[in-house]
Design a protein around this motif. Structure first.
Motif, PDB file in Angstrom:
ATOM      1  N   HIS A   8     -25.073  28.399  72.377  1.00  0.00           N
ATOM      2  CA  HIS A   8     -26.149  29.215  72.978  1.00  0.00           C
ATOM      3  C   HIS A   8     -26.861  28.020  73.920  1.00  0.00           C
ATOM      4  CE1 HIS A   8     -28.925  32.144  74.398  1.00  0.00           C
ATOM      5  NE2 HIS A   8     -30.252  31.176  73.823  1.00  0.00           N
ATOM      6  N   SER A   9     -26.694  27.357  73.326  1.00  0.00           N
ATOM      7  CA  SER A   9     -26.956  25.465  73.901  1.00  0.00           C
ATOM      8  C   SER A   9     -26.181  25.568  75.626  1.00  0.00           C
ATOM      9  CB  SER A   9     -26.946  24.481  72.904  1.00  0.00           C
ATOM     10  OG  SER A   9     -25.518  24.085  72.963  1.00  0.00           O
ATOM     11  N   LEU A  10     -24.811  25.952  75.296  1.00  0.00           N
ATOM     12  CA  LEU A  10     -24.150  26.132  76.388  1.00  0.00           C
ATOM     13  C   LEU A  10     -25.382  26.697  77.600  1.00  0.00           C
ATOM     14  CD1 LEU A  10     -22.207  25.192  78.539  1.00  0.00           C
ATOM     15  CD2 LEU A  10     -20.798  27.606  77.537  1.00  0.00           C
ATOM     16  N   PHE A  11     -25.857  28.229  76.974  1.00  0.00           N
ATOM     17  CA  PHE A  11     -26.492  28.653  78.567  1.00  0.00           C
ATOM     18  C   PHE A  11     -27.748  28.520  78.313  1.00  0.00           C
ATOM     19  CE2 PHE A  11     -23.695  31.764  76.271  1.00  0.00           C
ATOM     20  CZ  PHE A  11     -22.892  31.970  77.554  1.00  0.00           C
ATOM     21  N   LEU A  12     -28.253  27.658  77.669  1.00  0.00           N
ATOM     22  CA  LEU A  12     -29.720  27.054  77.228  1.00  0.00           C
ATOM     23  C   LEU A  12     -29.793  25.815  78.458  1.00  0.00           C
ATOM     24  CD1 LEU A  12     -31.357  27.006  74.447  1.00  0.00           C
ATOM     25  CD2 LEU A  12     -31.668  28.180  75.625  1.00  0.00           C
ATOM     26  N   ALA A  13     -28.052  24.705  78.499  1.00  0.00           N
ATOM     27  CA  ALA A  13     -28.335  23.798  79.657  1.00  0.00           C
ATOM     28  C   ALA A  13     -28.140  24.724  80.872  1.00  0.00           C
ATOM     29  CB  ALA A  13     -27.604  23.166  79.149  1.00  0.00           C
ATOM     30  N   LEU A  14     -27.257  25.639  81.017  1.00  0.00           N
ATOM     31  CA  LEU A  14     -27.181  25.989  82.721  1.00  0.00           C
ATOM     32  C   LEU A  14     -28.225  26.326  82.328  1.00  0.00           C
ATOM     33  CD1 LEU A  14     -23.411  27.882  81.805  1.00  0.00           C
ATOM     34  CD2 LEU A  14     -23.878  25.858  82.738  1.00  0.00           C
ATOM     35  N   ASP A  15     -28.653  27.151  82.430  1.00  0.00           N
ATOM     36  CA  ASP A  15     -29.812  27.854  82.656  1.00  0.00           C
ATOM     37  C   ASP A  15     -30.949  27.332  83.513  1.00  0.00           C
ATOM     38  OD1 ASP A  15     -29.549  30.365  82.522  1.00  0.00           O
ATOM     39  OD2 ASP A  15     -30.410  30.819  80.131  1.00  0.00           O
ATOM     40  N   ARG A  16     -30.998  25.855  82.755  1.00  0.00           N
ATOM     41  CA  ARG A  16     -32.128  24.758  83.361  1.00  0.00           C
ATOM     42  C   ARG A  16     -31.326  24.208  83.744  1.00  0.00           C
ATOM     43  NH1 ARG A  16     -31.295  21.806  78.748  1.00  0.00           N
ATOM     44  NH2 ARG A  16     -32.056  22.751  76.967  1.00  0.00           N
ATOM     45  N   ILE A  17     -30.651  24.510  85.127  1.00  0.00           N
ATOM     46  CA  ILE A  17     -30.418  23.870  87.054  1.00  0.00           C
ATOM     47  C   ILE A  17     -30.241  25.390  87.149  1.00  0.00           C
ATOM     48  CG2 ILE A  17     -29.091  21.968  85.557  1.00  0.00           C
ATOM     49  CD1 ILE A  17     -26.356  23.024  86.175  1.00  0.00           C
ATOM     50  N   SER A  18     -30.304  26.322  86.939  1.00  0.00           N
ATOM     51  CA  SER A  18     -30.555  27.561  88.050  1.00  0.00           C
ATOM     52  C   SER A  18     -31.700  28.602  87.663  1.00  0.00           C
ATOM     53  CB  SER A  18     -29.679  28.388  87.304  1.00  0.00           C
ATOM     54  OG  SER A  18     -29.525  29.880  87.435  1.00  0.00           O
ATOM     55  N   PHE A  34     -12.750  24.880  75.860  1.00  0.00           N
ATOM     56  CA  PHE A  34     -13.249  23.679  75.831  1.00  0.00           C
ATOM     57  C   PHE A  34     -14.615  23.075  74.946  1.00  0.00           C
ATOM     58  CE2 PHE A  34     -12.725  24.796  80.014  1.00  0.00           C
ATOM     59  CZ  PHE A  34     -11.853  24.149  80.266  1.00  0.00           C
ATOM     60  N   LEU A  35     -15.633  23.901  74.655  1.00  0.00           N
ATOM     61  CA  LEU A  35     -16.357  23.595  73.198  1.00  0.00           C
ATOM     62  C   LEU A  35     -15.801  23.971  71.787  1.00  0.00           C
ATOM     63  CD1 LEU A  35     -19.446  23.942  75.063  1.00  0.00           C
ATOM     64  CD2 LEU A  35     -18.458  22.400  75.337  1.00  0.00           C
ATOM     65  N   VAL A  36     -15.885  23.156  70.576  1.00  0.00           N
ATOM     66  CA  VAL A  36     -15.419  23.290  69.733  1.00  0.00           C
ATOM     67  C   VAL A  36     -17.296  24.057  68.702  1.00  0.00           C
ATOM     68  CG1 VAL A  36     -14.024  22.084  69.065  1.00  0.00           C
ATOM     69  CG2 VAL A  36     -16.857  21.261  68.592  1.00  0.00           C
ATOM     70  N   PRO A  37     -16.939  25.197  68.229  1.00  0.00           N
ATOM     71  CA  PRO A  37     -17.707  26.166  67.742  1.00  0.00           C
ATOM     72  C   PRO A  37     -19.770  25.668  67.125  1.00  0.00           C
ATOM     73  CG  PRO A  37     -16.410  26.759  66.285  1.00  0.00           C
ATOM     74  CD  PRO A  37     -15.894  25.902  67.243  1.00  0.00           C
ATOM     75  N   ASP A  38     -19.450  24.158  66.941  1.00  0.00           N
ATOM     76  CA  ASP A  38     -21.004  23.417  65.979  1.00  0.00           C
ATOM     77  C   ASP A  38     -20.965  22.442  67.662  1.00  0.00           C
ATOM     78  OD1 ASP A  38     -18.183  21.687  65.504  1.00  0.00           O
ATOM     79  OD2 ASP A  38     -19.515  21.564  63.928  1.00  0.00           O
ATOM     80  N   GLU A  39     -20.333  22.330  68.197  1.00  0.00           N
ATOM     81  CA  GLU A  39     -20.943  21.326  69.341  1.00  0.00           C
ATOM     82  C   GLU A  39     -21.941  21.648  70.803  1.00  0.00           C
ATOM     83  OE1 GLU A  39     -18.796  18.958  72.616  1.00  0.00           O
ATOM     84  OE2 GLU A  39     -17.462  20.764  72.036  1.00  0.00           O
ATOM     85  N   PHE A  40     -22.974  21.195  70.527  1.00  0.00           N
ATOM     86  CA  PHE A  40     -24.245  21.094  71.220  1.00  0.00           C
ATOM     87  C   PHE A  40     -24.449  20.202  72.442  1.00  0.00           C
ATOM     88  CE2 PHE A  40     -28.941  21.209  72.131  1.00  0.00           C
ATOM     89  CZ  PHE A  40     -29.283  22.315  71.470  1.00  0.00           C
ATOM     90  N   VAL A  41     -24.256  21.403  73.196  1.00  0.00           N
ATOM     91  CA  VAL A  41     -24.720  20.382  74.639  1.00  0.00           C
ATOM     92  C   VAL A  41     -26.302  20.349  75.619  1.00  0.00           C
ATOM     93  CG1 VAL A  41     -24.286  21.415  77.469  1.00  0.00           C
ATOM     94  CG2 VAL A  41     -22.463  22.671  75.010  1.00  0.00           C
ATOM     95  N   HIS A  42     -26.127  19.330  75.345  1.00  0.00           N
ATOM     96  CA  HIS A  42     -27.880  18.767  75.881  1.00  0.00           C
ATOM     97  C   HIS A  42     -28.397  19.318  76.901  1.00  0.00           C
ATOM     98  CE1 HIS A  42     -28.363  16.886  71.780  1.00  0.00           C
ATOM     99  NE2 HIS A  42     -26.864  16.552  72.230  1.00  0.00           N
TER     100      HIS A  42
END
Length: 133
Positions: A8-18, A34-42
């Motif tokens: 879900h961190s991917l969507f939070l990071a993308l929402d911050r720029i939209s 491209f992302l593994v299940p426990d990879e956190f997007v900052h």
């Protein structure tokens, strides 16, 4: 698709720029491919490719990914740098636009063009803060 908090961190990071929430379905392929299940997007940075191929930088707890969306909507990885190898980021300004540059210890760098300098600066400051620079 139910996403884990890390995914879900991917969507939070993308929402911050939209200006509005990004369509989840359009980015599900990034989670799967491209992302593994426990990879956190900052952080995420959506650049301007000046073509039909728009670049996307993702800063995760493990690496920085440079992805590019193709003409027909498919995403491809155009490069990656392990988080430990990232030295920092900078903004190069030109008259009407500029570039975000991410620098790695091995001399490798990613360059992504932008239209909005404020968004580029926020991304660069956030990345530099994450690596303690």
């Amino acid at each position: 698709m139910n996403n884990t908090p890390d995914q879900h961190s991917l969507f939070l990071a993308l929402d911050r720029i939209s200006e509005k929430p990004v369509p989840r379905g359009a980015y599900e392929v990034i989670l799967r491919k491209f992302l593994v299940p426990d990879e956190f997007v900052h952080l995420a940075f959506d650049g301007n490719g000046w073509t039909f191929l728009d670049p996307l930088l993702l800063v995760t707890d493990r690496r920085i990914l440079r992805l590019r969306e193709g003409v027909f909507g498919g995403w491809a990885k155009r490069g990656e740098v392990p988080a430990a190898d990232v030295m920092g980021a900078s903004v190069t300004r030109w008259i009407l636009f500029g570039a975000v540059n991410v620098h790695a210890r091995n001399g490798q760098s990613f360059r992504v063009h932008y239209n909005l300098e404020d968004e580029a600066q926020v991304f660069v400051e956030g990345l530099n803060r994450l690596i303690g620079r």
